[in-house]
Design a protein around this motif. Structure first.
Motif, mmCIF file in Angstrom:
data_model
loop_
_atom_site.group_PDB
_atom_site.id
_atom_site.type_symbol
_atom_site.label_atom_id
_atom_site.label_comp_id
_atom_site.label_asym_id
_atom_site.label_seq_id
_atom_site.Cartn_x
_atom_site.Cartn_y
_atom_site.Cartn_z
ATOM 1 N N ASP A 240 -6.481 7.879 8.247
ATOM 2 C CA ASP A 240 -6.303 7.106 7.296
ATOM 3 C C ASP A 240 -4.955 6.163 7.117
ATOM 4 O O ASP A 240 -4.729 5.037 6.750
ATOM 5 N N VAL A 241 -3.944 7.194 7.597
ATOM 6 C CA VAL A 241 -2.405 6.545 7.615
ATOM 7 C C VAL A 241 -2.097 5.519 8.566
ATOM 8 O O VAL A 241 -1.699 4.434 8.356
ATOM 9 N N LEU A 242 -2.903 5.684 9.756
ATOM 10 C CA LEU A 242 -2.752 5.066 10.822
ATOM 11 C C LEU A 242 -3.670 3.530 10.405
ATOM 12 O O LEU A 242 -3.204 2.241 10.593
ATOM 13 N N LEU A 243 -5.065 3.639 9.652
ATOM 14 C CA LEU A 243 -5.595 2.665 9.253
ATOM 15 C C LEU A 243 -4.722 1.607 8.214
ATOM 16 O O LEU A 243 -4.659 0.476 8.417
ATOM 17 N N LEU A 244 -4.084 2.046 7.400
ATOM 18 C CA LEU A 244 -3.339 1.329 6.357
ATOM 19 C C LEU A 244 -2.157 0.859 7.030
ATOM 20 O O LEU A 244 -1.960 -0.357 6.547
ATOM 21 N N ALA A 245 -1.601 1.431 8.076
ATOM 22 C CA ALA A 245 -0.456 0.766 8.707
ATOM 23 C C ALA A 245 -1.117 -0.406 9.611
ATOM 24 O O ALA A 245 -0.314 -1.365 9.797
ATOM 25 N N SER A 246 -2.174 -0.482 9.994
ATOM 26 C CA SER A 246 -2.816 -1.306 10.789
ATOM 27 C C SER A 246 -3.097 -2.830 9.789
ATOM 28 O O SER A 246 -3.051 -3.758 10.475
ATOM 29 N N PHE A 247 -3.282 -2.417 8.540
ATOM 30 C CA PHE A 247 -3.160 -3.476 7.786
ATOM 31 C C PHE A 247 -1.809 -4.170 7.348
ATOM 32 O O PHE A 247 -1.931 -4.996 6.567
ATOM 33 N N GLY A 248 -0.710 -3.439 7.797
ATOM 34 C CA GLY A 248 0.534 -4.106 7.275
ATOM 35 C C GLY A 248 1.215 -2.983 6.237
ATOM 36 O O GLY A 248 2.393 -3.486 6.003
ATOM 37 N N TYR A 249 0.735 -2.047 5.916
ATOM 38 C CA TYR A 249 1.412 -1.317 4.965
ATOM 39 C C TYR A 249 2.445 -0.304 5.595
ATOM 40 O O TYR A 249 2.015 0.017 6.664
ATOM 41 N N ASP A 250 3.740 -0.171 4.952
ATOM 42 C CA ASP A 250 4.235 1.036 5.229
ATOM 43 C C ASP A 250 3.536 2.324 4.993
ATOM 44 O O ASP A 250 3.531 2.582 3.532
ATOM 45 N N ALA A 251 2.966 3.113 5.767
ATOM 46 C CA ALA A 251 2.082 4.064 5.334
ATOM 47 C C ALA A 251 2.835 5.591 5.790
ATOM 48 O O ALA A 251 3.330 5.844 6.652
ATOM 49 N N TYR A 252 2.580 6.299 4.561
ATOM 50 C CA TYR A 252 3.060 7.919 4.858
ATOM 51 C C TYR A 252 1.900 8.670 4.384
ATOM 52 O O TYR A 252 1.047 8.728 3.664
ATOM 53 N N GLY A 253 1.795 9.862 5.434
ATOM 54 C CA GLY A 253 1.228 10.713 5.301
ATOM 55 C C GLY A 253 1.788 12.128 5.088
ATOM 56 O O GLY A 253 2.675 12.653 5.694
ATOM 57 N N LEU A 254 1.174 12.791 3.912
ATOM 58 C CA LEU A 254 1.669 14.126 3.757
ATOM 59 C C LEU A 254 0.612 15.137 3.936
ATOM 60 O O LEU A 254 -0.418 15.220 3.505
ATOM 61 N N GLN B 33 14.277 -11.222 -6.195
ATOM 62 C CA GLN B 33 15.066 -12.169 -5.456
ATOM 63 C C GLN B 33 14.262 -12.887 -4.447
ATOM 64 O O GLN B 33 14.721 -14.002 -3.487
ATOM 65 N N GLY B 34 12.963 -12.968 -4.375
ATOM 66 C CA GLY B 34 12.154 -13.634 -3.693
ATOM 67 C C GLY B 34 11.982 -13.026 -2.161
ATOM 68 O O GLY B 34 11.771 -13.909 -1.097
ATOM 69 N N GLN B 35 12.431 -12.187 -1.694
ATOM 70 C CA GLN B 35 12.830 -11.417 -0.591
ATOM 71 C C GLN B 35 11.377 -10.575 -0.233
ATOM 72 O O GLN B 35 10.992 -9.941 -1.221
ATOM 73 N N SER B 36 10.727 -10.996 0.923
ATOM 74 C CA SER B 36 9.503 -10.176 1.159
ATOM 75 C C SER B 36 9.776 -8.861 1.796
ATOM 76 O O SER B 36 10.780 -8.537 2.331
ATOM 77 N N TYR B 37 8.741 -7.819 1.338
ATOM 78 C CA TYR B 37 8.920 -6.402 1.692
ATOM 79 C C TYR B 37 7.622 -5.931 1.901
ATOM 80 O O TYR B 37 6.587 -6.290 1.202
#
Length: 280
Positions: free
Chosen positions: A85-99, A67-71
């Motif tokens: 690594d999770v925190l680094l990925l979030a700093s780049f803008g990803y919703d980051a999950y650590g398991l 639908q053209g909506q950003s996520y």
């Protein structure tokens, strides 16, 4: 006060936990506390470089739906340790999950998140920081996915550095198959493997277990299949084509930087980066 743990003690401890019980062995190590030998306290610089230099391959942290909506795209780090690594990925803008399987490890991740670090600054103010989620669970079952509300094949990026090499090689077929179940369809979904330790004697005890590039290739090209080994090395007989269900390697290179443990004499870098996608 926490004490350092020798890698030989770790290996002796984990040898008591065979098969699927390996997760209990790792949890027991976290429960003991201490500074674990694989914990460097900051992300491998190779991951940072990949996120910057391979943006054209990875696609970046922001995408648009039909639908053209950003996520924000979702990134997963299985066996994330203290979550750096999770925190680094979030700093780049990803919703980051650590398991992590261990409750103590998840608690350590949350403490790490509360600290200030120079390496997890927001990289692009127009993109901002992604959400950080740490979850306790077993990589090989779906209960943790239900906790965080993510469907199968719901991760746009998965990062594996010290997870493949931490598993007993007997679990590698399950490891590869699980990535096909978690990774989003191509070209959105990308698995980044920082291949380590490639230079270790293949017959030496683990973890970390010797992890050659050919081992990643064989397992990810044939997920769920038993791959023959000889003296710790993948046997290449007979030669065969990749499985239709397998992942395809779309990039492979020597990183410009990596942790010192991935280097040999005179700073020679033994680690390699490979990027994988599901086959169309």
């Amino acid at each position: 006060m926490a004490t350092n743990v020798d890698i030989k003690d770790v290996q002796a401890h984990l040898a008591q936990y065979q098969g699927d019980r390996y997760v209990d062995g790792w949890a027991a190590l976290w429960d003991k506390g201490g500074n674990l030998p694989w914990d460097k306290g900051f992300p491998n610089p190779a991951l940072e470089d990949v996120l910057v230099q391979q943006k054209g391959t990875l696609g970046g942290p922001i995408a648009q739906d039909a639908q053209g909506q950003s996520y924000r795209r979702k990134a997963l780090v299985p066996g994330c340790g203290r979550g750096v690594d999770v925190l680094l990925l979030a700093s780049f803008g990803y919703d980051a999950y650590g398991l992590e399987y261990s409750a103590a490890a998840v608690e350590a991740c949350r403490k790490e998140e509360a600290e200030e670090h120079s390496w997890d600054r927001v990289r692009d103010q127009t993109v901002g920081r992604g959400k950080v989620t740490f979850v306790q669970g077993d990589f090989f079952d779906d209960a943790w996915l239900q906790k965080i509300g993510v469907e199968l094949n719901g991760f746009d990026l998965i990062y594996d550095y010290t997870f493949f090499c931490a598993l007993n090689p007997a679990l590698r077929p399950k490891w590869a198959l699980r990535h096909t179940q978690l990774l989003a369809p191509s070209p959105s979904g990308n698995l980044i493997c920082l291949e380590f330790p490639r230079h270790k004697d293949p017959q030496a005890p683990g973890p970390p277990y010797s992890s050659s590039s050919s081992a990643y290739m064989e397992h990810l090209s044939h997920p769920g299949e038993e791959i023959p080994y000889d003296n710790g090395l993948v046997k290449h007989e007979p030669l065969r084509g990749p499985s239709k269900a397998g992942l395809e390697r779309v990039a492979y290179f020597q990183p410009e930087r990596t942790h010192q443990i991935g280097q040999g004499e005179n700073g020679v870098i033994h680690d390699r980066v490979s990027i994988w996608r599901r086959r169309n």
